[in-house]
Each structure stands twice: as structure tokens, then as C-alpha cells.
Write a protein that holds these residues in place. Sequence first.
Motif, PDB file in Angstrom:
ATOM      1  N   ILE A  29      34.317  -0.014   4.844  1.00  0.00           N
ATOM      2  CA  ILE A  29      33.160   0.735   5.348  1.00  0.00           C
ATOM      3  C   ILE A  29      32.445   1.416   4.183  1.00  0.00           C
ATOM      4  O   ILE A  29      33.097   2.038   3.340  1.00  0.00           O
ATOM      5  CB  ILE A  29      33.611   1.788   6.378  1.00  0.00           C
ATOM      6  CG1 ILE A  29      34.354   1.110   7.535  1.00  0.00           C
ATOM      7  CG2 ILE A  29      32.426   2.593   6.908  1.00  0.00           C
ATOM      8  CD1 ILE A  29      34.969   2.082   8.528  1.00  0.00           C
TER       9      ILE A  29
ATOM     10  N   SER B 297      24.390   4.054   9.094  1.00  0.00           N
ATOM     11  CA  SER B 297      25.371   4.985   8.521  1.00  0.00           C
ATOM     12  C   SER B 297      25.788   6.126   9.460  1.00  0.00           C
ATOM     13  O   SER B 297      26.944   6.557   9.400  1.00  0.00           O
ATOM     14  CB  SER B 297      24.847   5.560   7.192  1.00  0.00           C
ATOM     15  OG  SER B 297      23.607   6.223   7.375  1.00  0.00           O
TER      16      SER B 297
ATOM     17  N   TYR C 221      29.107   5.254  11.202  1.00  0.00           N
ATOM     18  CA  TYR C 221      30.347   4.947  10.474  1.00  0.00           C
ATOM     19  C   TYR C 221      31.518   5.784  10.985  1.00  0.00           C
ATOM     20  O   TYR C 221      32.641   5.304  11.125  1.00  0.00           O
ATOM     21  CB  TYR C 221      30.184   5.241   8.975  1.00  0.00           C
ATOM     22  CG  TYR C 221      29.231   4.352   8.225  1.00  0.00           C
ATOM     23  CD1 TYR C 221      28.772   3.148   8.752  1.00  0.00           C
ATOM     24  CD2 TYR C 221      28.788   4.720   6.952  1.00  0.00           C
ATOM     25  CE1 TYR C 221      27.884   2.343   8.053  1.00  0.00           C
ATOM     26  CE2 TYR C 221      27.909   3.919   6.239  1.00  0.00           C
ATOM     27  CZ  TYR C 221      27.457   2.739   6.788  1.00  0.00           C
ATOM     28  OH  TYR C 221      26.594   1.949   6.085  1.00  0.00           O
ATOM     29  N   LYS C 222      31.239   7.064  11.255  1.00  0.00           N
ATOM     30  CA  LYS C 222      32.326   7.992  11.612  1.00  0.00           C
ATOM     31  C   LYS C 222      33.059   7.552  12.868  1.00  0.00           C
ATOM     32  O   LYS C 222      34.241   7.871  13.046  1.00  0.00           O
ATOM     33  CB  LYS C 222      31.777   9.403  11.788  1.00  0.00           C
ATOM     34  CG  LYS C 222      30.726   9.545  12.884  1.00  0.00           C
ATOM     35  CD  LYS C 222      30.180  10.966  12.921  1.00  0.00           C
ATOM     36  CE  LYS C 222      29.092  11.112  13.980  1.00  0.00           C
ATOM     37  NZ  LYS C 222      28.516  12.480  13.995  1.00  0.00           N
TER      38      LYS C 222
ATOM     39  N   LYS D 263      40.098   3.496  12.447  1.00  0.00           N
ATOM     40  CA  LYS D 263      40.068   2.370  11.511  1.00  0.00           C
ATOM     41  C   LYS D 263      41.473   1.794  11.309  1.00  0.00           C
ATOM     42  O   LYS D 263      41.676   0.574  11.341  1.00  0.00           O
ATOM     43  CB  LYS D 263      39.474   2.820  10.183  1.00  0.00           C
ATOM     44  CG  LYS D 263      39.453   1.764   9.082  1.00  0.00           C
ATOM     45  CD  LYS D 263      38.739   2.318   7.857  1.00  0.00           C
ATOM     46  CE  LYS D 263      38.786   1.360   6.683  1.00  0.00           C
ATOM     47  NZ  LYS D 263      40.144   1.243   6.106  1.00  0.00           N
TER      48      LYS D 263
ATOM     49  N   ILE E 199      29.551  -3.161   7.248  1.00  0.00           N
ATOM     50  CA  ILE E 199      30.998  -3.072   7.408  1.00  0.00           C
ATOM     51  C   ILE E 199      31.531  -4.491   7.260  1.00  0.00           C
ATOM     52  O   ILE E 199      31.018  -5.420   7.873  1.00  0.00           O
ATOM     53  CB  ILE E 199      31.364  -2.490   8.787  1.00  0.00           C
ATOM     54  CG1 ILE E 199      31.003  -1.002   8.835  1.00  0.00           C
ATOM     55  CG2 ILE E 199      32.846  -2.692   9.091  1.00  0.00           C
ATOM     56  CD1 ILE E 199      31.303  -0.334  10.163  1.00  0.00           C
TER      57      ILE E 199
ATOM     58  N   PRO F 228      29.753   7.443   3.341  1.00  0.00           N
ATOM     59  CA  PRO F 228      28.855   8.147   4.266  1.00  0.00           C
ATOM     60  C   PRO F 228      27.458   8.308   3.693  1.00  0.00           C
ATOM     61  O   PRO F 228      27.288   8.671   2.528  1.00  0.00           O
ATOM     62  CB  PRO F 228      29.542   9.510   4.445  1.00  0.00           C
ATOM     63  CG  PRO F 228      30.983   9.232   4.175  1.00  0.00           C
ATOM     64  CD  PRO F 228      31.001   8.185   3.094  1.00  0.00           C
TER      65      PRO F 228
END
Length: 355
Positions: free
Chosen positions: A94, A67, A70-71, A81, A103, A97
Amino acid sequence: MDILRPTLIRIGGRVYRKNLVHEQVHQQEEEDEDFYAGPSDCADEPCDAFVVEETEKGFQCRVEVPSPLYKYVIGKKGETKKRLETETRTSISIPKPGVEGEIVITGQQRSGVISARTRIDVLLDSFRKKQPFTHFLSFALNQPAVQEKFLQFKEEVLEKCAKDHGVSSSLFQNPAKLHLTLGTLVLLNEQEIRKACDLLQRCKEDFVDKITGGRPLAVEVAGVEYMNDDPAMTDVLYAKVHMKDGSDRLQVIADQLVERFVASGLMLKEWDRVKLHATVMNTLFRKDPGAEERNDTTAGKSSFKERESFNGRNILKLFEHFYFGEVQLDAVRLSQRFSTDASGYYATSGQLNFC
């Protein structure tokens, strides 16, 4: 870029070519360097490195991502994205957060899904390299007798060399945390920690037991040496570690462990061979007694503006052959950075026992 000799990038045991790609974006042609692995690449690079499933609506691929990363796939205001989805004609889902999950990439064309997955892998690999390490493989060298000799070393250095530039008690390692580092890892969730622990056990079965014979390794910690080029401007002083019987078994185990962890993608390759050493003095400790250096051997690459070096000439002359003691190494530990267990050593997330 020389198209006959494209840049090669290794990720998770696979090698990707870095191609120059011309793409249409919002009806404007722009030239950009990007990473692409489509059907035509499969002749050279097997596309079964990850699973692409066929669904009623097209194709789908799932990728486990910690996690905290993810950003980097989302990007500022979701721009990364959106760009990936537009350029590969896919949809990328996704998790929220902080929620560990997968994903999911979906698309009508298999080649688009493969391209999106490959580009996400390259993107995450790049950002993972920038993350501070969380764990490291280590041998504990903090047996009581060695700690006692280390404290004697510290006392004598401060007695005989205290007037030398930069020498102070703040430079010395915590005796309870004396260790030999094999390599550092960035493990961002429990799944990655379990993966590292499982790999340690496979290494035990595959080669460690054969080398140790199921018995501890007797090593000696003796002599001191410095890392950088000028002993008058020393940043790291370390004790040398070697097998008592003169064999190279410890070196072989260290090198093969690092080789396996690098091949798994859990560790970055920094050196051809592991340097068998234990840090006893480090200028990083001057500002932060709890600081842990990224594999001590990188100290020479650090910004000297951030460190106040010390003159180690007299220490090297007076303590060149100082004997810290003998240690029976019986385990490789997956040690957690910035932690302490009941013994004063680093907390252990897992370990490979020799016997």
C-alpha cells in the motif's frame, strides 16, 4: 443463510455472492461470513473484470485506490491488512498515506490474488458508502429573473407566515445557489473527478444530444411541495420543475444520466426516478446557511432530533402555484460541494453542454 439463495452484492457492474466460509486461523477453527471469488466462480462471473498478471514469482494484481481509503485496507494497527494477507496467502503493498497510487497484491496462487482483490473491493465499497459526498450533478436554476422571483417568494412568506411555528428567514436557500440535483457522488481524487467528467462527455455523445437536438431545454419552475408526510412538520419545501412544452425530455435525461453513473460505480442508486425539484426552504439551513443536503429526497430519513421542523400548511396553501419563472437549461454541471464560483453558484469541476 439460505445457501440456495445467497446474498448478492453488486460492485462495479459485477455481482458477487456472499458465501459462508470456514477457515483455519492460527490453528483455531472459526466460522465467519466473508467474500470470496476463486477460480470456481469464473464460470458464473468472468474474472476479467480486473487484470491478474503472471510474474516470475507468481501472480500480481494492481488496484487504483484513492489515498483517503488506504486506512480501511490497513485497519487498526495494520490488523485488516495482516488478516487479508494471511487468509488469502498474498502480500499487499500500500502506498504511503497521502500519496496517490496503486495497491499491489502479489501471491503464488492466482486464486489467492483474486480473492484478496475481491475482498478489498467489497471492503472499500462498504466504506465508500459511508463517506460524505463531495460532488453532485446539477442543473443551475439561478438565472437573475428566477432569483428575483425567489426573493419575492421569501419576502411574502415571511410577511404572511412569520407567525407559523418554526418559520424564519434562516430556512431559505441562497438564491445564487438555486439548483436541481440529479444525484450525488463521492470523488476522492483527481483521477475520479476526471473519470466523472469523461463519463459526462460520453453521455452527451451517446444520448443527450439526440434528446436535446443541440438546443437548451425550456423549463418552468412553478408551485411548491413538501417532502415528508405531515405539512405541519415540514423539513424541506421545494419548487417543482417541469418542461415548458409538457414533454418528458428533462426526466429522461436525468434518469439516464443517473443510470449511467450508477452503472459506472461513481454514484449510488437511491431512487427509481430522479425527482425534478429545487429546494427553496430547508431546516438544515437553520443551523448552517451553507449546508447542502444529501439529495433532498432523503430528508425524510434524517433524524428529526437534529432538525427543528416548521409548519408549512399556510405556505402550501398560499403559494401552491407560485411562479418562479422560466429557465433555459443548457448544461449539466459536476458541482463541487461546499464551494462558490464568481457568480455565487457552486464551483464546477466539469460539465456537459447541450449546445
